[in-house]
Structure formats: structure tokens, C-alpha cells
Design a protein around this motif. Structure first.
Motif, PDB file in Angstrom:
ATOM      1  N   ALA A   1       3.241  10.521   0.958  1.00  0.00           N
ATOM      2  CA  ALA A   1       1.809   9.865   1.118  1.00  0.00           C
ATOM      3  C   ALA A   1       1.726   8.590   0.245  1.00  0.00           C
ATOM      4  N   GLY A   2       2.303   8.219  -0.824  1.00  0.00           N
ATOM      5  CA  GLY A   2       2.139   7.132  -1.451  1.00  0.00           C
ATOM      6  C   GLY A   2       2.816   5.897  -0.645  1.00  0.00           C
ATOM      7  N   LEU A   3       3.978   6.429   0.030  1.00  0.00           N
ATOM      8  CA  LEU A   3       4.628   5.325   1.096  1.00  0.00           C
ATOM      9  C   LEU A   3       3.627   5.010   2.253  1.00  0.00           C
ATOM     10  N   ALA A   4       3.039   6.119   2.675  1.00  0.00           N
ATOM     11  CA  ALA A   4       2.127   5.800   3.671  1.00  0.00           C
ATOM     12  C   ALA A   4       0.863   5.030   3.621  1.00  0.00           C
ATOM     13  N   ALA A   5       0.253   4.960   2.245  1.00  0.00           N
ATOM     14  CA  ALA A   5      -0.565   4.221   1.885  1.00  0.00           C
ATOM     15  C   ALA A   5      -0.425   2.784   1.267  1.00  0.00           C
ATOM     16  N   ALA A   6       0.745   2.330   1.243  1.00  0.00           N
ATOM     17  CA  ALA A   6       1.478   1.311   0.748  1.00  0.00           C
ATOM     18  C   ALA A   6       1.299   0.098   1.501  1.00  0.00           C
ATOM     19  N   ASP A   7       0.939  -1.075   1.071  1.00  0.00           N
ATOM     20  CA  ASP A   7       0.629  -2.164   1.513  1.00  0.00           C
ATOM     21  C   ASP A   7       2.146  -2.824   1.756  1.00  0.00           C
ATOM     22  N   PRO A   8       2.641  -2.825   3.231  1.00  0.00           N
ATOM     23  CA  PRO A   8       3.966  -3.470   3.252  1.00  0.00           C
ATOM     24  C   PRO A   8       4.408  -4.805   2.795  1.00  0.00           C
ATOM     25  N   PRO A   9       3.611  -5.761   2.890  1.00  0.00           N
ATOM     26  CA  PRO A   9       3.950  -7.276   2.293  1.00  0.00           C
ATOM     27  C   PRO A   9       3.977  -6.756   0.595  1.00  0.00           C
ATOM     28  N   GLN A  10       3.070  -6.199   0.157  1.00  0.00           N
ATOM     29  CA  GLN A  10       3.315  -6.196  -1.357  1.00  0.00           C
ATOM     30  C   GLN A  10       4.019  -5.308  -1.797  1.00  0.00           C
ATOM     31  N   LEU A  11       4.603  -4.179  -0.972  1.00  0.00           N
ATOM     32  CA  LEU A  11       5.734  -3.235  -1.368  1.00  0.00           C
ATOM     33  C   LEU A  11       7.121  -4.243  -1.274  1.00  0.00           C
ATOM     34  N   GLN A  12       7.168  -4.905  -0.403  1.00  0.00           N
ATOM     35  CA  GLN A  12       8.492  -5.740   0.013  1.00  0.00           C
ATOM     36  C   GLN A  12       8.623  -6.467  -1.295  1.00  0.00           C
ATOM     37  N   GLN A  13       7.616  -7.226  -1.770  1.00  0.00           N
ATOM     38  CA  GLN A  13       7.733  -8.072  -2.725  1.00  0.00           C
ATOM     39  C   GLN A  13       7.978  -7.557  -4.153  1.00  0.00           C
ATOM     40  N   GLN A  14       7.484  -6.267  -4.293  1.00  0.00           N
ATOM     41  CA  GLN A  14       7.622  -5.641  -5.504  1.00  0.00           C
ATOM     42  C   GLN A  14       9.189  -4.955  -5.481  1.00  0.00           C
ATOM     43  N   LEU A  15       9.386  -4.585  -4.275  1.00  0.00           N
ATOM     44  CA  LEU A  15      10.874  -4.200  -4.487  1.00  0.00           C
ATOM     45  C   LEU A  15      11.844  -4.908  -4.501  1.00  0.00           C
ATOM     46  N   GLY A  16      11.705  -6.312  -3.924  1.00  0.00           N
ATOM     47  CA  GLY A  16      12.458  -7.224  -3.984  1.00  0.00           C
ATOM     48  C   GLY A  16      12.822  -7.847  -5.454  1.00  0.00           C
ATOM     49  N   ARG A  17      11.487  -7.661  -6.263  1.00  0.00           N
ATOM     50  CA  ARG A  17      11.753  -8.233  -7.689  1.00  0.00           C
ATOM     51  C   ARG A  17      12.522  -7.249  -8.460  1.00  0.00           C
ATOM     52  N   LEU A  18      12.242  -5.934  -8.062  1.00  0.00           N
ATOM     53  CA  LEU A  18      13.184  -4.728  -8.619  1.00  0.00           C
ATOM     54  C   LEU A  18      14.488  -4.925  -8.328  1.00  0.00           C
ATOM     55  N   GLN A  19      14.958  -5.019  -7.306  1.00  0.00           N
ATOM     56  CA  GLN A  19      16.350  -5.358  -6.739  1.00  0.00           C
ATOM     57  C   GLN A  19      16.844  -6.275  -7.533  1.00  0.00           C
ATOM     58  N   ARG A  20      16.282  -7.597  -7.609  1.00  0.00           N
ATOM     59  CA  ARG A  20      16.840  -8.406  -8.215  1.00  0.00           C
ATOM     60  C   ARG A  20      17.026  -8.149  -9.714  1.00  0.00           C
ATOM     61  N   ARG A  21      16.422  -7.389 -10.202  1.00  0.00           N
ATOM     62  CA  ARG A  21      16.391  -7.234 -11.630  1.00  0.00           C
ATOM     63  C   ARG A  21      17.843  -6.035 -11.864  1.00  0.00           C
TER      64      ARG A  21
ATOM     65  N   ARG B   1       3.784   7.188   7.564  1.00  0.00           N
ATOM     66  CA  ARG B   1       2.502   7.491   8.301  1.00  0.00           C
ATOM     67  C   ARG B   1       2.546   8.581   9.169  1.00  0.00           C
ATOM     68  N   GLN B   2       3.637   8.363  10.158  1.00  0.00           N
ATOM     69  CA  GLN B   2       3.801   9.309  11.264  1.00  0.00           C
ATOM     70  C   GLN B   2       4.079  10.847  10.721  1.00  0.00           C
ATOM     71  N   ALA B   3       4.955  10.977   9.722  1.00  0.00           N
ATOM     72  CA  ALA B   3       5.022  12.134   9.069  1.00  0.00           C
ATOM     73  C   ALA B   3       3.928  12.730   8.349  1.00  0.00           C
ATOM     74  N   SER B   4       2.889  11.931   8.014  1.00  0.00           N
ATOM     75  CA  SER B   4       1.960  12.569   7.275  1.00  0.00           C
ATOM     76  C   SER B   4       0.733  12.621   8.330  1.00  0.00           C
ATOM     77  N   GLY B   5       0.937  12.361   9.669  1.00  0.00           N
ATOM     78  CA  GLY B   5       0.175  12.490  10.470  1.00  0.00           C
ATOM     79  C   GLY B   5      -1.198  11.332  10.698  1.00  0.00           C
ATOM     80  N   ARG B   6      -1.026  10.308   9.830  1.00  0.00           N
ATOM     81  CA  ARG B   6      -2.017   9.038   9.777  1.00  0.00           C
ATOM     82  C   ARG B   6      -1.365   8.235  11.149  1.00  0.00           C
ATOM     83  N   SER B   7      -2.319   7.523  11.324  1.00  0.00           N
ATOM     84  CA  SER B   7      -1.952   6.267  12.402  1.00  0.00           C
ATOM     85  C   SER B   7      -1.030   5.446  11.819  1.00  0.00           C
ATOM     86  N   PRO B   8       0.067   5.051  12.633  1.00  0.00           N
ATOM     87  CA  PRO B   8       1.340   4.182  12.247  1.00  0.00           C
ATOM     88  C   PRO B   8       0.929   2.935  11.896  1.00  0.00           C
TER      89      PRO B   8
END
Length: 133
Positions: free
Chosen positions: A83-103, A125-132
Motif C-alpha cells: 500500500a505504501g508503494l502504491a501511494a508513492a510518488d514515483p519521481p520522489q521515490l526514485q530520488q530518495q532511493l538514489g540517495r540511499l543507494q549512493r550512501r 497499484r494493480q496488486a491493491s486494486g487501485r488504478s495503475p
């Protein structure tokens, strides 16, 4: 795709405890409730907090279809459920994960790209039944 149940090496005690309890797949672990995890940790052979993290990883693997390494990265990035992944903002998540990976890995591992993060969010989103979209 079914991924073999191989928790990270630093979770060896938890993996051993789960296997002794007959739990040897991400799907089985994903279905455990808090009381069951507490019971498994009561022997002192495993950490309840680590079992909870492993269950979060298992839920991302089994419900969303992510590879265990992808699910672990998301957990470290603050995404603990489909559910947390389904609600995530993809560009923001990518930026967050990129910083984490670099660290965590420096430049040894290529950073996740936006198309990959978008596909993870769509799958969740598909797994949770939300619009993709």
C-alpha cells in the motif's frame, strides 16, 4: 516469478528460526500476523523487529512481485508495504532511493531509474486494486 527464500546474510538467525518453524517461502512469511512473529521471537533465537522487517520484504515480494533485493531497497527507503508503494510518488521515490543507494553502495551499483520505479508503483497499484495511473 517465484523467488527462492534467501534472506540477507545479516538476518541469518531470523531465517534459521523461520525455517525451523516450517516457513520457507516469501509467501508463507508474508501471511504471518504480529502474534505469530512475536511467538517466533519469544525463544530469543530471532529478533521480533527483524522478523517484522523480513515480513515487510516478503509482502513486497509476494504481493507486488518484486525481487527480494528490490523489496529490501524499498524497505530501507521507507516503503514497508504494498500500500505504501502504491501511494508513492514515483519521481520522489526514485530520488530518495538514489540517495540511499549512493550512501550504501557508492557508485558500485547503478541507481534505480524512473521507468523501474514507475513499474514497481504500477505493480503495487494493480496488486491493491487501485488504478495503475
Amino acid at each position: 516469478m517465484v523467488h527462492p527464500f534467501r534472506p540477507a546474510p545479516h538476518l541469518k538467525r531470523e531465517a534459521q528460526r523461520l525455517r525451523r518453524a516450517g516457513i520457507d517461502s516469501w509467501e508463507e512469511l508474508a501471511g504471518l500476523d504480529d502474534a505469530h512473529l512475536r511467538h517466533l521471537a519469544a525463544s530469543g533465537e530471532a529478533s521480533e523487529a527483524r522478523l517484522i522487517l523480513l515480513r515487510g520484504q516478503a509482502r513486497l515480494v509476494s504481493a507486488v512481485g518484486l525481487a527480494p533485493e528490490e523489496a529490501a531497497l524499498l524497505l530501507h527507503g521507507g516503503i514497508a508495504s504494498p500500500a505504501g508503494l502504491a501511494a508513492a510518488d514515483p519521481p520522489q521515490l526514485q530520488q530518495q532511493l538514489g540517495r540511499l543507494q549512493r550512501r550504501l553502495t557508492g557508485s558500485a551499483v547503478p541507481p534505480v531509474d524512473l521507468p523501474l520505479v514507475l513499474s514497481w508503483v504500477r505493480q503495487a497499484r494493480q496488486a491493491s486494486g487501485r488504478s495503475p495511473n
